[in-house]
Design an enzyme around this catalytic site. Structure first.
Site, mmCIF file in Angstrom:
data_model
loop_
_atom_site.group_PDB
_atom_site.id
_atom_site.type_symbol
_atom_site.label_atom_id
_atom_site.label_comp_id
_atom_site.label_asym_id
_atom_site.label_seq_id
_atom_site.Cartn_x
_atom_site.Cartn_y
_atom_site.Cartn_z
ATOM 1 N N TYR A 47 0.883 -1.169 0.000
ATOM 2 C CA TYR A 47 0.000 0.000 0.000
ATOM 3 C C TYR A 47 0.916 1.212 0.000
ATOM 4 O O TYR A 47 1.819 1.315 0.837
ATOM 5 C CB TYR A 47 -0.883 0.046 1.246
ATOM 6 C CG TYR A 47 -2.010 -0.951 1.284
ATOM 7 C CD1 TYR A 47 -3.108 -0.816 0.440
ATOM 8 C CD2 TYR A 47 -1.996 -2.010 2.184
ATOM 9 C CE1 TYR A 47 -4.150 -1.720 0.486
ATOM 10 C CE2 TYR A 47 -3.043 -2.918 2.242
ATOM 11 C CZ TYR A 47 -4.119 -2.771 1.389
ATOM 12 O OH TYR A 47 -5.151 -3.669 1.434
ATOM 13 N N ASP A 97 -6.922 -0.813 -5.549
ATOM 14 C CA ASP A 97 -8.379 -0.671 -5.458
ATOM 15 C C ASP A 97 -8.834 -0.079 -4.137
ATOM 16 O O ASP A 97 -10.007 -0.142 -3.789
ATOM 17 C CB ASP A 97 -9.060 -2.035 -5.668
ATOM 18 C CG ASP A 97 -8.627 -3.071 -4.629
ATOM 19 O OD1 ASP A 97 -7.795 -2.743 -3.763
ATOM 20 O OD2 ASP A 97 -9.116 -4.219 -4.707
ATOM 21 N N HIS A 139 -11.202 -6.750 -3.738
ATOM 22 C CA HIS A 139 -10.778 -6.637 -2.336
ATOM 23 C C HIS A 139 -11.690 -7.449 -1.420
ATOM 24 O O HIS A 139 -12.016 -7.033 -0.303
ATOM 25 C CB HIS A 139 -10.769 -5.167 -1.899
ATOM 26 C CG HIS A 139 -9.625 -4.821 -0.990
ATOM 27 N ND1 HIS A 139 -8.501 -4.201 -1.440
ATOM 28 C CD2 HIS A 139 -9.438 -5.015 0.350
ATOM 29 C CE1 HIS A 139 -7.670 -4.008 -0.424
ATOM 30 N NE2 HIS A 139 -8.216 -4.500 0.683
#
Length: 560
Positions: A331, A359, A447
């Site tokens: 991330y 996403d 996700h």
């Protein structure tokens, strides 16, 4: 040969994409509160409320936002640290024993906010203004021992490695520390663990969830199971596989089958991998290490979340050998220097690929999380409830919402020798852009249904790619995760052209219930189902699978 697809309409393809350079921003600051919490007596520390998990996650995110602090002796003695709220401690306190009475005085910004973690007393006053959910939750846990909720989601020495030495006030006086014993929920969990069935009674992947549900804390269960809004996207990801039917061939020699394959040049004995999932220590004290051991024992590949609760050093120590392949998921933080440092740490730890999640510019509305937060920290008419508080909100406040296609080059420059995979592709247009940017792989994923409600099931996106632009499947390695519950689900995705299929929650549940033995058992169940499905389809190797073995019904034809 019949087409595996029934006709369906599709939108026109994206012809261009306007991109802008990412804007680097510091973490958002919130005004701190001047209120303080109830203080303990001189010989007793207050018990933590369950909402302290929010505080622990918040401190984790502070570390995610901030680059490691390295101060030399001259800086410390002069007080010129560059950190506004750091205050010099008196000689009688610094590094010495702190009484509960002294600890109880430090519950406000004016007096300093202190907490205890594993016997160490830390000054977290600086953190008040950085907390994404406001200062209330920090102040409500000041003057307390937060070890019980801090340890399950943090690697060892997290505070020592990331906070300034001067923020370590000293040690809690052992005479004032006490063990309150297990609380009501801990007693419930211990009883459930004692009564759980033997691991070999697990017949399918869903069985692990049933056991894990009984032994997880309320906070962990809400985090693991929650999805966005009404959880429709999560539900549809499961049921979408039921719209794909098989067209098996018969009278073929299928005694010996080989389900092995390669992902990004790394050998895998099965066409499945462990999808990156955060905070495995919420389920068991060994967390991600359980998964590493189980994956290594059975020869499949684990992708590790950058929000893992075990350190890369711990995970490396759990490898079956230095050659066991591991992928690392990233991330990107608003603090690019921090992200670059994390990437370099992953390279130094011997990770075999970088998986960039795209996403989640911010967390979805995960209502189970939100309701539990409200239950633990109810609103008050007397004091205005501060913004934020759920586990997912805290986690994704550390993610840069301005991440864009230009950043692929930035990551490539840092890690030129590692394969780069883009995780979170949800349409054929973005899959084409990934090929244009020459990435090594993509993961079709929504996700786990935890982001945008009513996002399409990833298996539907794979069908769209196969139908409209099948050349993508040979231009880059295409992976998929979300909704997989059976070995036959894996085979359906492979028939459509997927390179491999990821599973996240099932391995969290397996390690929660049975540690690494549960992970091994889960993989064995999937192996048996995949091999059985191959034999019944009439194939002996993964490369024999293709669209001729399936028929895909349009979404409108099935209503679960």
């Amino acid at each position: 040969m019949p087409s595996p697809f029934r006709p369906s309409s599709s939108s026109s393809l994206l012809r261009s994409l306007r991109s802008s350079k990412p804007t680097l921003k510091p973490p958002t600051r919130f005004a701190s509160s001047s209120s303080s919490s109830t203080t303990p007596s001189s010989r007793q520390l207050l018990l933590l409320p369950t909402s302290a998990l929010t505080f622990s996650l918040a401190l984790y995110l502070y570390i995610q936002h901030s680059s490691p602090i390295n101060l030399d002796a001259k800086q410390l003695t002069s007080g010129k640290t560059g950190i506004p709220s750091l205050k010099k401690k008196s000689a009688s306190l610094a590094g010495g024993l702190i009484s509960a009475e002294e600890l109880s005085r430090h519950t406000s910004k004016e007096q300093g906010v202190w907490v205890v973690v594993n016997g160490d007393v830390w000054d977290v006053t600086e953190f008040l203004d950085l907390h994404p959910g406001g200062s209330k939750i920090i102040l409500s846990n000041s003057g307390k021992d937060v070890s019980k909720l801090f340890n399950p989601i943090h690697p060892p020495k997290t505070l020592q490695n990331n906070l300034a030495p001067s923020q370590l006030v000293g040690k809690l006086d052992p005479a004032d520390a006490f063990d309150s014993g297990p609380d009501e929920e801990e007693l419930r969990i211990a009883k459930a663990r004692a009564a759980k069935p033997h691991v070999d009674t697990m017949v399918n992947i869903m069985d692990f969830e049933k056991v894990a549900t009984s032994v997880l804390s309320k906070q962990a269960l809400a985090y693991y199971t929650s999805a966005s809004d009404g959880e429709t996207a999560k539900h549809h990801a499961n049921t979408a596989y039921q719209r794909i039917l098989f067209r098996p061939r018969v009278l073929r020699k299928v005694r010996n089958v080989d389900p092995s394959t390669t992902f990004l040049g790394q050998k895998s004995l099965l066409p499945i991998f462990v999808s990156p999932a955060a905070l495995a220590r919420l389920g068991d004290e060994d967390g991600e290490m359980n998964i590493t051991r189980g994956a290594g024992a059975k020869g499949i590949i684990q992708a590790i979340s950058s929000f893992a609760s075990c350190s890369l050093e711990e995970i490396n120590s759990a490898r079956s050998s230095p050659e066991q392949p591991l992928f690392w998921q990233l991330y990107v933080s608003p603090d690019r220097a921090k992200s670059e440092a994390n990437l370099r740490a992953a390279m130094a730890a011997g990770m075999n690929a970088i998986w960039l999640t795209v996403d989640a510019p911010m967390g979805g509305k995960r209502e189970q999380d939100i309701r539990l937060k409200l239950e633990m920290d109810p609103p008050s008419d007397v004091q205005v409830t501060e913004k934020g508080g759920s586990t997912s909100e805290k986690l994704f406040s550390a993610v840069d919402p301005d991440l864009c296609w230009d950043d692929i080059k930035w990551i490539r420059n840092i890690c030129p020798d590692l394969p780069l995979v883009i995780k979170g592709i949800q349409c054929v247009e973005d899959a084409l852009l990934c090929v244009e940017h020459k990435v090594d792989g993509i993961v079709l994923s929504n996700h786990g249904g935890r982001q945008l409600e009513y996002s399409r099931p990833p298996i539907d996106v794979l069908q769209e790619i196969r139908r409209l632009h099948p050349e993508i499947l040979t231009s880059t390695e295409v992976f998929i995760d979300g909704g997989v519950q059976r070995g036959t689900d894996v085979l359906k995705a492979l028939c459509l052209g997927a390179r491999g299929v990821g599973m996240g929650r099932p391995f969290l549940y397996a390690q929660t219930a049975y540690k690494d033995r549960g992970v091994v058992k889960a993989i064995e169940i999937m192996e048996e189902e995949i091999k059985l499905g191959m034999r019944l389809l009439g194939v002996t190797s993964i490369d024999q699978l293709g669209p001729e073995y399936i028929e895909c019904l349009p979404p409108s034809s099935y209503h679960p």
